[in-house]
Design a protein around this motif. Structure first.
Motif, PDB file in Angstrom:
ATOM      1  N   GLY A   1      91.473  16.598  55.125  1.00 14.27           N
ATOM      2  CA  GLY A   1      90.987  17.973  54.970  1.00 14.27           C
ATOM      3  C   GLY A   1      89.638  18.270  55.594  1.00 14.27           C
ATOM      4  O   GLY A   1      89.100  19.348  55.368  1.00 14.27           O
TER       5      GLY A   1
ATOM      6  N   ARG B   1      84.937  20.469  47.657  1.00 16.41           N
ATOM      7  CA  ARG B   1      85.247  21.899  47.540  1.00 16.41           C
ATOM      8  C   ARG B   1      86.743  22.178  47.503  1.00 16.41           C
ATOM      9  O   ARG B   1      87.186  23.141  46.870  1.00 16.41           O
ATOM     10  CB  ARG B   1      84.651  22.680  48.713  1.00 16.41           C
ATOM     11  CG  ARG B   1      83.167  22.904  48.610  1.00 16.41           C
ATOM     12  CD  ARG B   1      82.754  23.945  49.648  1.00 16.41           C
ATOM     13  NE  ARG B   1      81.336  23.925  49.921  1.00 16.41           N
ATOM     14  CZ  ARG B   1      80.443  24.554  49.172  1.00 16.41           C
ATOM     15  NH1 ARG B   1      80.829  25.218  48.106  1.00 16.41           N
ATOM     16  NH2 ARG B   1      79.158  24.499  49.482  1.00 16.41           N
ATOM     17  N   PHE B   2      87.535  21.403  48.236  1.00 16.60           N
ATOM     18  CA  PHE B   2      88.952  21.736  48.385  1.00 16.60           C
ATOM     19  C   PHE B   2      89.890  20.622  47.910  1.00 16.60           C
ATOM     20  O   PHE B   2      90.858  20.889  47.204  1.00 16.60           O
ATOM     21  CB  PHE B   2      89.255  22.074  49.855  1.00 16.60           C
ATOM     22  CG  PHE B   2      88.511  23.272  50.365  1.00 16.60           C
ATOM     23  CD1 PHE B   2      88.895  24.555  50.001  1.00 16.60           C
ATOM     24  CD2 PHE B   2      87.396  23.125  51.190  1.00 16.60           C
ATOM     25  CE1 PHE B   2      88.203  25.668  50.461  1.00 16.60           C
ATOM     26  CE2 PHE B   2      86.701  24.226  51.653  1.00 16.60           C
ATOM     27  CZ  PHE B   2      87.097  25.500  51.286  1.00 16.60           C
TER      28      PHE B   2
ATOM     29  N   VAL C   1      93.646  27.210  38.298  1.00 12.32           N
ATOM     30  CA  VAL C   1      92.679  26.106  38.339  1.00 12.32           C
ATOM     31  C   VAL C   1      91.898  26.041  37.013  1.00 12.32           C
ATOM     32  O   VAL C   1      91.900  25.001  36.345  1.00 12.32           O
ATOM     33  CB  VAL C   1      91.755  26.231  39.569  1.00 12.32           C
ATOM     34  CG1 VAL C   1      90.734  25.108  39.597  1.00 12.32           C
ATOM     35  CG2 VAL C   1      92.587  26.235  40.851  1.00 12.32           C
TER      36      VAL C   1
ATOM     37  N   ARG D   1     100.841  13.068  56.051  1.00 14.43           N
ATOM     38  CA  ARG D   1     101.957  13.417  55.165  1.00 14.43           C
ATOM     39  C   ARG D   1     103.170  12.554  55.480  1.00 14.43           C
ATOM     40  O   ARG D   1     103.857  12.069  54.577  1.00 14.43           O
ATOM     41  CB  ARG D   1     102.285  14.914  55.286  1.00 14.43           C
ATOM     42  CG  ARG D   1     101.124  15.822  54.875  1.00 14.43           C
ATOM     43  CD  ARG D   1     101.579  17.217  54.511  1.00 14.43           C
ATOM     44  NE  ARG D   1     102.186  17.933  55.605  1.00 14.43           N
ATOM     45  CZ  ARG D   1     101.547  18.714  56.466  1.00 14.43           C
ATOM     46  NH1 ARG D   1     100.229  18.876  56.355  1.00 14.43           N
ATOM     47  NH2 ARG D   1     102.184  19.339  57.418  1.00 14.43           N
TER      48      ARG D   1
ATOM     49  N   PRO E   1      89.326  19.698  43.820  1.00  8.51           N
ATOM     50  CA  PRO E   1      89.828  20.675  42.840  1.00  8.51           C
ATOM     51  C   PRO E   1      91.348  20.809  42.844  1.00  8.51           C
ATOM     52  O   PRO E   1      91.952  21.030  41.796  1.00  8.51           O
ATOM     53  CB  PRO E   1      89.173  21.993  43.280  1.00  8.51           C
ATOM     54  CG  PRO E   1      88.005  21.602  44.101  1.00  8.51           C
ATOM     55  CD  PRO E   1      88.368  20.300  44.765  1.00  8.51           C
ATOM     56  N   ALA E   2      91.980  20.665  44.020  1.00  7.93           N
ATOM     57  CA  ALA E   2      93.448  20.754  44.058  1.00  7.93           C
ATOM     58  C   ALA E   2      94.067  19.600  43.277  1.00  7.93           C
ATOM     59  O   ALA E   2      95.036  19.779  42.531  1.00  7.93           O
ATOM     60  CB  ALA E   2      93.931  20.734  45.513  1.00  7.93           C
TER      61      ALA E   2
ATOM     62  N   ARG F   1      98.745  18.829  50.122  1.00  7.89           N
ATOM     63  CA  ARG F   1      98.066  20.126  50.283  1.00  7.89           C
ATOM     64  C   ARG F   1      97.152  20.146  51.492  1.00  7.89           C
ATOM     65  O   ARG F   1      97.082  21.125  52.216  1.00  7.89           O
ATOM     66  CB  ARG F   1      97.259  20.444  49.005  1.00  7.89           C
ATOM     67  CG  ARG F   1      96.621  21.833  48.990  1.00  7.89           C
ATOM     68  CD  ARG F   1      97.717  22.874  48.972  1.00  7.89           C
ATOM     69  NE  ARG F   1      97.235  24.245  48.860  1.00  7.89           N
ATOM     70  CZ  ARG F   1      96.895  25.025  49.894  1.00  7.89           C
ATOM     71  NH1 ARG F   1      96.945  24.541  51.109  1.00  7.89           N
ATOM     72  NH2 ARG F   1      96.509  26.279  49.708  1.00  7.89           N
ATOM     73  N   TRP F   2      96.419  19.042  51.700  1.00  6.34           N
ATOM     74  CA  TRP F   2      95.371  19.095  52.732  1.00  6.34           C
ATOM     75  C   TRP F   2      95.494  18.024  53.806  1.00  6.34           C
ATOM     76  O   TRP F   2      94.638  17.927  54.677  1.00  6.34           O
ATOM     77  CB  TRP F   2      93.990  19.000  52.086  1.00  6.34           C
ATOM     78  CG  TRP F   2      93.680  20.128  51.153  1.00  6.34           C
ATOM     79  CD1 TRP F   2      93.333  20.018  49.838  1.00  6.34           C
ATOM     80  CD2 TRP F   2      93.686  21.537  51.427  1.00  6.34           C
ATOM     81  NE1 TRP F   2      93.132  21.253  49.282  1.00  6.34           N
ATOM     82  CE2 TRP F   2      93.333  22.212  50.242  1.00  6.34           C
ATOM     83  CE3 TRP F   2      93.958  22.301  52.568  1.00  6.34           C
ATOM     84  CZ2 TRP F   2      93.254  23.596  50.142  1.00  6.34           C
ATOM     85  CZ3 TRP F   2      93.877  23.687  52.484  1.00  6.34           C
ATOM     86  CH2 TRP F   2      93.526  24.320  51.288  1.00  6.34           C
ATOM     87  N   GLY F   3      96.556  17.214  53.747  1.00  9.09           N
ATOM     88  CA  GLY F   3      96.707  16.160  54.748  1.00  9.09           C
ATOM     89  C   GLY F   3      97.217  16.685  56.084  1.00  9.09           C
ATOM     90  O   GLY F   3      97.883  17.721  56.158  1.00  9.09           O
ATOM     91  N   GLU F   4      96.893  15.933  57.143  1.00  5.09           N
ATOM     92  CA  GLU F   4      97.469  16.225  58.462  1.00  5.09           C
ATOM     93  C   GLU F   4      98.943  15.845  58.444  1.00  5.09           C
ATOM     94  O   GLU F   4      99.394  15.087  57.579  1.00  5.09           O
ATOM     95  CB  GLU F   4      96.757  15.388  59.533  1.00  5.09           C
ATOM     96  CG  GLU F   4      95.285  15.683  59.707  1.00  5.09           C
ATOM     97  CD  GLU F   4      95.040  16.967  60.499  1.00  5.09           C
ATOM     98  OE1 GLU F   4      96.027  17.526  61.020  1.00  5.09           O
ATOM     99  OE2 GLU F   4      93.881  17.397  60.555  1.00  5.09           O
TER     100      GLU F   4
ATOM    101  N   GLY G   1     100.982  29.770  42.064  1.00  2.00           N
ATOM    102  CA  GLY G   1      99.844  29.654  42.971  1.00  2.00           C
ATOM    103  C   GLY G   1      98.726  30.625  42.632  1.00  2.00           C
ATOM    104  O   GLY G   1      97.974  31.062  43.512  1.00  2.00           O
ATOM    105  N   ALA G   2      98.596  30.961  41.364  1.00  6.53           N
ATOM    106  CA  ALA G   2      97.582  31.934  40.938  1.00  6.53           C
ATOM    107  C   ALA G   2      96.191  31.320  41.008  1.00  6.53           C
ATOM    108  O   ALA G   2      96.012  30.151  40.621  1.00  6.53           O
ATOM    109  CB  ALA G   2      97.875  32.391  39.512  1.00  6.53           C
ATOM    110  N   PRO G   3      95.189  32.091  41.466  1.00  2.00           N
ATOM    111  CA  PRO G   3      93.817  31.561  41.473  1.00  2.00           C
ATOM    112  C   PRO G   3      93.374  31.086  40.094  1.00  2.00           C
ATOM    113  O   PRO G   3      92.665  30.092  39.967  1.00  2.00           O
ATOM    114  CB  PRO G   3      92.980  32.759  41.950  1.00  2.00           C
ATOM    115  CG  PRO G   3      93.935  33.632  42.685  1.00  2.00           C
ATOM    116  CD  PRO G   3      95.268  33.446  42.034  1.00  2.00           C
TER     117      PRO G   3
END
Lengths: 385, 87
Positions: A218, A225-226, A307, A104, A229-230, A97-100, A302-304
């Motif tokens: 990230g 924050r990101f 979580v 990845r 939680p993911a 989700r958040w890697g460069e 992918g609904a908010p």
């Protein structure tokens, strides 16, 4: 579900594998306090590690509902194995989700194949569910970070090839990918846990670990924050499904046991109070299953709301697992208290599920806030997510 | 929730409606929602998921700067940038 797990697709052969290779051995793994060498690599060969990754990333592209079924089936056999897969997958989802691009490319396919085991290093002594109390620090030194601190209760720690480590920096909390062979990283096993004893829980100490700039996932303020939680959303969902699996296994075992005639020729299931226990168990398993499926669909969309829905599913399913495993032990009586009986093992495992990845009391706060947000959305003329 | 059409010019109303779920008090389009103290640790990731789904954009790791998400105005500018539209 039987069709998916016994028939075609990425889950083909799963149920048979769990029966043949997991259920029969899980008690021995529990006694030994360790999963066997190579079991995660075997799951990787079958496509069941980081299975949500797309084929181009090295995975089999499971959707989130099917991913939950994988964890449910693994949970039916062995909570320790299911926990090991969950923690490994939490690292993979954070990197995906958040890697460069470079992160990845370096890690994802190896994680999916089980060539490298991932471990999630967040909890510390005095900083479990309250991550704000975290003391591990990463200070900048030129273009590098230097990591110091100690993490505890690290699932997969003893066999991990890479750790996703959360640490404070001068700018905020970051998440760092730390290979096992990093100088200054040392591992030590922790005392056996109440449950999930085979998972290989450990302490990880970082003393002046110099990390390359590409270790950061990230951004320097994104850790709590990101990134966290993911990973937690996936982890909580996977735990919920694993709890559903262990509750299902205990329900099946309890019904089978209660149906056997006793020495006097009367079965336990002829007693109304035993039937009441079975009724509660059936209701709990059914309800937990519905919550897990709903959460899987929400994550897939992918609904908010996915979580907090994951928190809700984990909260409810772990409570059901605690109640169902306790009732199963009660129905088995003395036999249920013997080490080696699956209900005894699952009874210990279930308690741990109410604590990990956010103690259920913390999740109650999340669930209450989500309920309030949904009410405010409905009152404002919007629908639910 | 009604999805914003991809070509919609102004995303502010949908953002305001989403924020009203989390922040009961009235907020201005320039208010820093992270400094108001009414959002929890799961808010930021939910906001990201909302923006991605509502406006058909992909929030990437290089976008994880809180300055993209601090206020309705900043989020509108961020969405515009992702879509290649100036606000």
């Amino acid at each position: 579900m039987a069709e998916e797990c016994d028939g075609g697709g990425a889950l083909a052969g799963l149920r048979g594998f769990v029966r043949a290779a997991v259920v029969s051995a899980a008690s021995d793994w529990d006694r030994a306090g360790m999963l066997p060498e190579g079991i995660l690599a075997e799951l990787g060969r079958r496509g069941w590690l980081a299975s949500f990754l797309e084929p181009a990333e090295g995975g089999v592209g499971l959707d989130m509902v099917a991913y939950g079924r994988l964890h449910e089936e693994l949970g039916c056999g062995c909570s320790s194995l299911r926990c090991a897969v969950t923690a490994h997958d939490m690292v993979a989802v954070a990197v995906r989700r958040w890697g460069e691009v470079g992160q990845r490319q370096r890690w994802l396919s190896r994680l999916a194949r089980g060539e490298v085991v991932g471990a999630f290093a967040l909890s510390e002594s005095g900083a479990g569910s309250d991550v704000s109390a975290m003391r591990t620090v990463a200070r900048r030194e030129g273009d590098r970070f230097v990591l110091d601190g100690k993490k505890r209760w690290v699932t997969n720690g003893l066999r991990a090839g890479v750790f996703l480590v959360f640490a404070r920096t001068a700018e905020g909390a970051g998440a760092f990918l730390v290979p096992r062979d990093t100088p200054g990283l040392t591992l030590s096993p922790m005392e056996p846990l109440l449950g999930t004893r085979a998972v290989g829980i450990s302490e990880v100490t970082f003393e002046g670990c110099r990390l390359a700039p590409e270790a950061l996932v990230g951004g320097v303020r994104a850790g709590l924050r990101f990134v966290l939680p993911a990973a937690l959303a996936l982890g909580r969902y996977a735990i919920a499904c694993g709890c559903l699996g262990m509750a299902r296994a205990c329900l099946d075992a309890a019904i089978e046991h209660a149906g056997r005639p006793s020495a006097s020729g009367v079965s336990l299931s002829s007693h109304q109070l035993v039937c009441r226990m079975i009724a509660r168990m059936v209701a709990g398993v059914r309800a937990a299953g519905l919550l897990c499926r709903a959460c899987g669909a929400s994550l897939e969309a992918g609904a908010p709301g996915s979580v907090p829905e994951a928190a809700l599913a984990k909260y409810f399913a772990s409570g059901v697992a605690r109640e169902v495993t306790a009732d199963a032990v009660q129905i088995f009586g003395g036999e249920g208290c013997l080490q080696g009986n699956i209900v005894e093992r699952f009874f210990r495992d279930a308690k741990v599920m109410e604590i990990i990845e956010g103690a259920n009391e913390v999740l109650e706060l999340v669930i209450a806030r989500h309920g309030i947000h949904e009410y405010l959305a409905m009152a404002g003329g919007e629908g639910r997510d | 929730m009604t999805r914003a059409v991809e070509g919609d010019c102004d995303p502010r109303s949908a953002i305001r409606a989403f924020l009203r779920r989390f922040i009961a008090q009235p907020i201005g389009d320039g208010d820093d929602i992270f400094n108001l103290g009414h959002v929890d640790s799961l808010f930021a990731i939910q906001l990201v998921l909302f923006l991605e789904r509502e406006f058909a954009i992909k929030v990437e790791n290089r976008d994880l700067d809180l300055d993209n998400f601090r206020s309705v105005e900043m989020m509108a500018a961020f969405i515009g940038k992702k879509r290649g539209v100036a606000h």
